[in-house]
Design a protein around this motif. Structure first.
Motif, mmCIF file in Angstrom:
data_model
loop_
_atom_site.group_PDB
_atom_site.id
_atom_site.type_symbol
_atom_site.label_atom_id
_atom_site.label_comp_id
_atom_site.label_asym_id
_atom_site.label_seq_id
_atom_site.Cartn_x
_atom_site.Cartn_y
_atom_site.Cartn_z
ATOM 1 N N ALA A 151 0.855 -1.186 0.000
ATOM 2 C CA ALA A 151 0.000 0.000 0.000
ATOM 3 C C ALA A 151 0.889 1.234 0.000
ATOM 4 O O ALA A 151 2.013 1.217 0.512
ATOM 5 C CB ALA A 151 -0.916 0.004 1.232
ATOM 6 N N ARG A 211 2.261 4.805 1.151
ATOM 7 C CA ARG A 211 2.410 5.372 2.491
ATOM 8 C C ARG A 211 1.287 6.350 2.817
ATOM 9 O O ARG A 211 0.864 6.468 3.970
ATOM 10 C CB ARG A 211 3.771 6.056 2.607
ATOM 11 C CG ARG A 211 4.943 5.090 2.692
ATOM 12 C CD ARG A 211 6.284 5.816 2.580
ATOM 13 N NE ARG A 211 6.408 6.878 3.564
ATOM 14 C CZ ARG A 211 6.845 6.702 4.820
ATOM 15 N NH1 ARG A 211 7.181 5.486 5.250
ATOM 16 N NH2 ARG A 211 6.945 7.726 5.646
ATOM 17 N N ALA A 212 0.769 7.016 1.788
ATOM 18 C CA ALA A 212 -0.309 7.981 2.017
ATOM 19 C C ALA A 212 -1.596 7.303 2.480
ATOM 20 O O ALA A 212 -2.470 7.953 3.060
ATOM 21 C CB ALA A 212 -0.573 8.774 0.740
ATOM 22 N N ASP A 213 -1.715 6.002 2.219
ATOM 23 C CA ASP A 213 -2.915 5.274 2.626
ATOM 24 C C ASP A 213 -2.805 4.711 4.036
ATOM 25 O O ASP A 213 -3.740 4.049 4.518
ATOM 26 C CB ASP A 213 -3.198 4.132 1.644
ATOM 27 C CG ASP A 213 -3.581 4.638 0.261
ATOM 28 O OD1 ASP A 213 -4.215 5.713 0.192
ATOM 29 O OD2 ASP A 213 -3.232 3.971 -0.730
ATOM 30 N N LEU A 214 -1.654 4.940 4.683
ATOM 31 C CA LEU A 214 -1.432 4.379 6.011
ATOM 32 C C LEU A 214 -1.656 5.424 7.090
ATOM 33 O O LEU A 214 -1.294 6.604 6.932
ATOM 34 C CB LEU A 214 -0.004 3.846 6.128
ATOM 35 C CG LEU A 214 0.416 2.789 5.107
ATOM 36 C CD1 LEU A 214 1.836 2.327 5.381
ATOM 37 C CD2 LEU A 214 -0.544 1.611 5.118
ATOM 38 N N SER A 260 -5.901 -5.137 8.028
ATOM 39 C CA SER A 260 -5.548 -3.708 8.069
ATOM 40 C C SER A 260 -4.049 -3.478 8.038
ATOM 41 O O SER A 260 -3.594 -2.340 7.884
ATOM 42 C CB SER A 260 -6.122 -3.070 9.334
ATOM 43 O OG SER A 260 -5.647 -3.739 10.498
ATOM 44 N N LEU A 315 -3.730 0.438 7.574
ATOM 45 C CA LEU A 315 -4.504 1.216 6.616
ATOM 46 C C LEU A 315 -5.423 2.194 7.348
ATOM 47 O O LEU A 315 -5.943 1.892 8.435
ATOM 48 C CB LEU A 315 -5.345 0.278 5.740
ATOM 49 C CG LEU A 315 -4.568 -0.647 4.806
ATOM 50 C CD1 LEU A 315 -5.507 -1.681 4.208
ATOM 51 C CD2 LEU A 315 -3.858 0.138 3.715
ATOM 52 N N LYS A 316 -5.596 3.341 6.752
ATOM 53 C CA LYS A 316 -6.531 4.307 7.324
ATOM 54 C C LYS A 316 -7.936 3.700 7.348
ATOM 55 O O LYS A 316 -8.304 2.900 6.494
ATOM 56 C CB LYS A 316 -6.530 5.596 6.499
ATOM 57 C CG LYS A 316 -5.226 6.374 6.569
ATOM 58 C CD LYS A 316 -5.278 7.612 5.686
ATOM 59 C CE LYS A 316 -3.984 8.411 5.774
ATOM 60 N NZ LYS A 316 -3.993 9.589 4.882
ATOM 61 N N ASP A 350 -10.709 4.898 6.599
ATOM 62 C CA ASP A 350 -11.545 5.203 5.434
ATOM 63 C C ASP A 350 -10.920 4.727 4.131
ATOM 64 O O ASP A 350 -11.359 5.107 3.041
ATOM 65 C CB ASP A 350 -11.820 6.701 5.350
ATOM 66 C CG ASP A 350 -10.509 7.515 5.243
ATOM 67 O OD1 ASP A 350 -9.422 6.910 5.368
ATOM 68 O OD2 ASP A 350 -10.598 8.745 5.046
ATOM 69 N N PHE A 351 -9.873 3.875 4.241
ATOM 70 C CA PHE A 351 -9.188 3.391 3.035
ATOM 71 C C PHE A 351 -10.132 2.506 2.220
ATOM 72 O O PHE A 351 -10.808 1.623 2.754
ATOM 73 C CB PHE A 351 -7.942 2.598 3.403
ATOM 74 C CG PHE A 351 -7.313 1.890 2.232
ATOM 75 C CD1 PHE A 351 -6.552 2.581 1.307
ATOM 76 C CD2 PHE A 351 -7.501 0.522 2.054
ATOM 77 C CE1 PHE A 351 -5.975 1.928 0.225
ATOM 78 C CE2 PHE A 351 -6.927 -0.139 0.980
ATOM 79 C CZ PHE A 351 -6.161 0.567 0.068
ATOM 80 N N LYS A 352 -10.144 2.744 0.913
ATOM 81 C CA LYS A 352 -10.923 1.908 0.004
ATOM 82 C C LYS A 352 -10.009 1.457 -1.123
ATOM 83 O O LYS A 352 -9.410 2.289 -1.811
ATOM 84 C CB LYS A 352 -12.101 2.690 -0.569
ATOM 85 C CG LYS A 352 -13.150 3.061 0.466
ATOM 86 C CD LYS A 352 -14.318 3.794 -0.187
ATOM 87 C CE LYS A 352 -15.371 4.157 0.855
ATOM 88 N NZ LYS A 352 -16.521 4.880 0.248
ATOM 89 N N PRO A 353 -9.865 0.135 -1.306
ATOM 90 C CA PRO A 353 -8.982 -0.341 -2.376
ATOM 91 C C PRO A 353 -9.476 0.088 -3.741
ATOM 92 O O PRO A 353 -10.683 0.236 -3.967
ATOM 93 C CB PRO A 353 -9.043 -1.866 -2.210
ATOM 94 C CG PRO A 353 -10.330 -2.122 -1.498
ATOM 95 C CD PRO A 353 -10.554 -0.946 -0.601
#
Length: 737
Positions: free
Chosen positions: A53, A55-58, A704, A724-725, A727-730
């Motif tokens: 993933a 880094r911005a999604d973490l 996560s 993962l944040k 609100d993360f959506k793949p």
């Protein structure tokens, strides 16, 4: 050194094989691929599975709870009792000039090095390191030549006051100097060294390496100064854990996690702790992996190159209705998934040729090799896990690594007739003669005993009593996989035989045997064989059935097969069973003896108390350095004993030693690879060990957790691990239709 399923696998700090009788030196070897053919190194059989993933999604922060086998006895990777957790801590907290990429090849670590290259070869090889201008220790001091020099002096082998486990490479250095400025380090070698990239990874501060006392004791329980994205906060032996926290002086990409807690958790408890939400990441055994995968199949295809058995681990596209137990597991393991790859290590069959036993004869060792179907053994272990089931073709590298080439042609493929011809040429005769045992003497599970049973059974049949006898020859009627050895009541060993239907034995064992068979691709039969597996005497045995036992000079051809007894070593015992069956087909009998895990290696492998054994070796990107002691020719020591280094098969040749030395002493990388491949061909020809399959890497992780899991060849990037944040959506993936 490790055997599968037991947590004693060494890192590089511990280290880190025709009918006519052919010597390894005289063997006509197949031509090596390479001149005009594609690179024989190929690609890794399985890639990393770490849920990558951005880094911005973490999320920023969080504590990753990671199961390990033990809290390490030392934090110094260069000491003999360092373990896998020692290495993991060093990777997160100390400089490494080079790290391994996804293909298992060394790559410059830009966080520490701007460049590193050989700048002179005559009269001496000189390597110039240019360090990252921002690289500092956690106390604020710049990383520099003084640290390199202190590590060289400690590991050079010249001062016995340093209790070092290895000095390979460091013993070739002549001097270390400051370069044109504080950021340059000049390393001059007394002898040319091809594997110079293996050095100074990890690099310890001069405060650790500077004196014998600080080296021997200063870094065993604490690491006051570090220079990685994390630092050691506390080694808590009461809580069985090591706590790593962000290093505030880290100059690279900031670690996404606030903490990593490495906690010692027995493997048989990890699934329960994952289910209870007490762990985030843990290597698990195949049985736990299957439960988790069936409970929570991942929405992705199996690893490229995997067999059809992949659905057994990853979950079928159209799963069958779940059993009640699987329904309970689905609730328990909600939010947990399996990540899988292949470790940079392989399991081998070791043949002890060092004593006066049968395997001292190269013809017998070659017969063992020709009796084995390595592809079948790889499938037995890896296909049920959904992993590529290809036999390992090299002792010195794995597919994808630069030095890899499949040199197994040096011994040839499975060939029962050839194996039997080799045994006959060595003087092993079907059926005997075998010396008579004295009355009251403990029976030996051997060819003689089997032959005596045949004769007695035939006489009993003439008297109408054959239905109560289970002779060896009569047990051949159902063909392949229907054999069983009679367990010697006086041997004190546990013997396992692999069968097909799992219907024999007492009712208490039957279900467990069936479960083992479903898990590993073959069922185990206790002694006694399967009902209906007997035919009238004289019935021709079908192809693949056991051959008549062999004997020579009054002694039966029976090999001691030592395996670990621990719960986590079931896979090894299953493989040993199948190997025993394969050897029976050419007339070789085995006695499989289970021994405690803690004594398996020390008291049996290292001491040479075995004929056959299964254990694993790590595959290094620097085989000329790390593999040499594993295959070096044993030499007499000053006290008259045999110095085997790490060559526990006790089989080696001067030619192999010379090829290793030549490979380590050339800076031509193509030539070095060619020499390593030639060495491997000759190791195959001497048949001291037979590589079987790459070890599976099975890691359970919270869904996560990103950038962590089954790392394969690659060095973990600790600063990129995280959660993962919320609100993360793949990202949506395109449909095949």
């Amino acid at each position: 050194m490790s055997h599968d399923g037991v947590a004693t696998r060494p890192g590089r700090s511990a280290v880190m094989r025709s009918v006519a009788f052919l010597t390894a030196g005289a063997l006509a070897l197949p031509a090596l691929a390479g001149c005009s053919d594609p690179d024989p190194a190929g690609k890794p059989l399985a890639g990393q599975d770490i849920a990558p993933a951005a880094r911005a999604d973490l999320a920023d922060g969080g504590t990753l709870r990671w199961a390990v086998d033990a809290v390490p006895e030392t934090l110094n990777t260069f000491q003999s009792d360092a373990d896998a957790t020692t290495t993991r801590i060093a990777q997160a907290t100390l400089p490494s000039m080079f790290r391994l990429d996804a293909n298992g090849r060394p790559a410059r670590n830009a966080d520490y090095l701007e460049s590193a290259k050989t700048v002179a070869t005559e009269p001496r090889q000189v390597v110039l390191y240019k360090l990252n201008q921002q690289a500092v220790w956690s106390d604020g001091r710049e990383i520099g030549a003084a640290d390199f020099a202190a590590q060289w002096r400690a590991l050079s082998g010249k001062d016995s006051a340093y209790w070092t486990a290895r000095n390979a490479g460091y013993d070739r250095i002549e001097k270390i100097e400051r370069g044109a400025n504080d950021l340059e380090v000049r390393v001059t070698f007394a002898r040319t060294y091809a594997d110079w990239r293996s050095l100074f990874s990890p690099l310890y501060p001069k405060e650790v390496m500077g004196t014998p006392d600080s080296f021997n004791d200063g870094a065993r329980r604490k690491l006051k100064v570090s220079a990685g994205p994390f630092a050691v906060k506390k080694v808590d032996r009461k809580a069985d854990q090591v706590r790593l926290t962000r290093n505030p002086r880290w100059w690279g990409r900031p670690a996404r996690l606030e903490e990593i807690v490495l906690r010692a958790v027995p493997r048989d408890r990890r699934a329960a702790e994952l289910a209870a939400g007490e762990l985030d990441l843990a290597d698990v055994d195949p049985a736990a992996a299957r439960r988790i995968a069936v409970a929570a199949p991942r929405p992705k295809p199996p690893t490229a190159g995997a067999s059809a058995g992949a659905t057994q681990l990853m979950g079928p596209d159209r799963p069958a209705p779940l059993t009640p137990a699987q329904q309970r597991d689905r609730k328990r393991f909600r939010g947990v998934e399996m990540r899988k790859s292949l470790e940079p290590s392989f399991t081998q069959l070791a043949l002890n040729g060092g004593d006066d036993g049968p395997l001292n004869d190269e013809r017998v060792r070659r017969a063992v090799a020709r009796a084995l179907d390595r592809e079948e053994l790889a499938k037995l272990v890896l296909s049920p896990l959904g992993l590529p089931a290809e036999p390992v073709g090299s002792h010195l590298a794995l597919s994808g690594q630069a030095a890899y080439a499949d040199n197994s042609g040096a011994i040839g493929g499975p060939d029962t007739a050839e194996a039997q011809a080799l045994l006959a040429d060595a003087g092993w005769v079907p059926g005997g003669p075998v010396k008579e045992k004295k009355k009251g003497e403990k029976g030996e599970k051997a060819a003689g005993g089997e032959a005596d049973k045949d004769e007695k059974s035939a006489k009993d049949k003439d008297k109408g009593k054959d239905k109560d006898k289970k002779s060896e020859d009569e047990s051949k009627g159902k063909g392949k996989d229907k054999d069983s050895d009679a367990k010697d009541s006086g041997s004190g060993s546990d013997t396992y035989i692999v069968g097909e239907d799992g219907k024999s034995g007492d009712d208490g064992k039957r279900e467990q045997l069936a479960q083992d068979g479903r898990q590993y691709g073959g069922n185990q039969l206790p002694q006694g064989g399967a009902p209906g597996a007997y035919a009238p005497q004289g019935t021709a045995a079908p192809a693949g059935a056991a051959a008549r036992p062999l004997a020579k000079d009054g002694k039966a051809l029976t090999l001691r097969f030592v395996v670990p007894a621990g719960e986590g070593s079931q896979t090894l015992r299953t493989v040993a069973d199948r190997i025993g069956l394969m050897l029976r087909r050419v007339g070789i009998r085995t006695e499989v003896t289970k021994v405690p895990d803690e004594s398996y290696f020390k008291d049996h492998i290292a001491s040479g108390q075995y004929d056959l054994a299964l254990y694993s070796w790590p595959s290094s990107p620097y085989p000329a350095t790390d593999a040499r002691p594993v295959y070096a020719k044993p030499v007499p020591a000053a006290d008259g004993s045999l110095n085997v280094e790490q060559n526990y098969t006790r089989i080696g040749t001067d030619q192999v030693d010379q090829l290793f030395d030549q490979a380590a002493g050339t800076l031509d990388e193509s030539e070095s690879r060619s020499l390593i491949r030639k060495a491997d061909s000759r190791i195959w020809a001497s048949v001291g060990s037979i590589p079987l399959y790459q070890r599976p890497e099975l890691t359970a992780a919270r869904t996560s957790v990103a950038n962590a899991g089954a790392f394969g060849f690659g060095t973990p990037v600790y600063e990129d691990m995280g959660f993962l944040k919320k609100d993360f959506k793949p990202a949506a993936t395109a449909s095949a239709g």
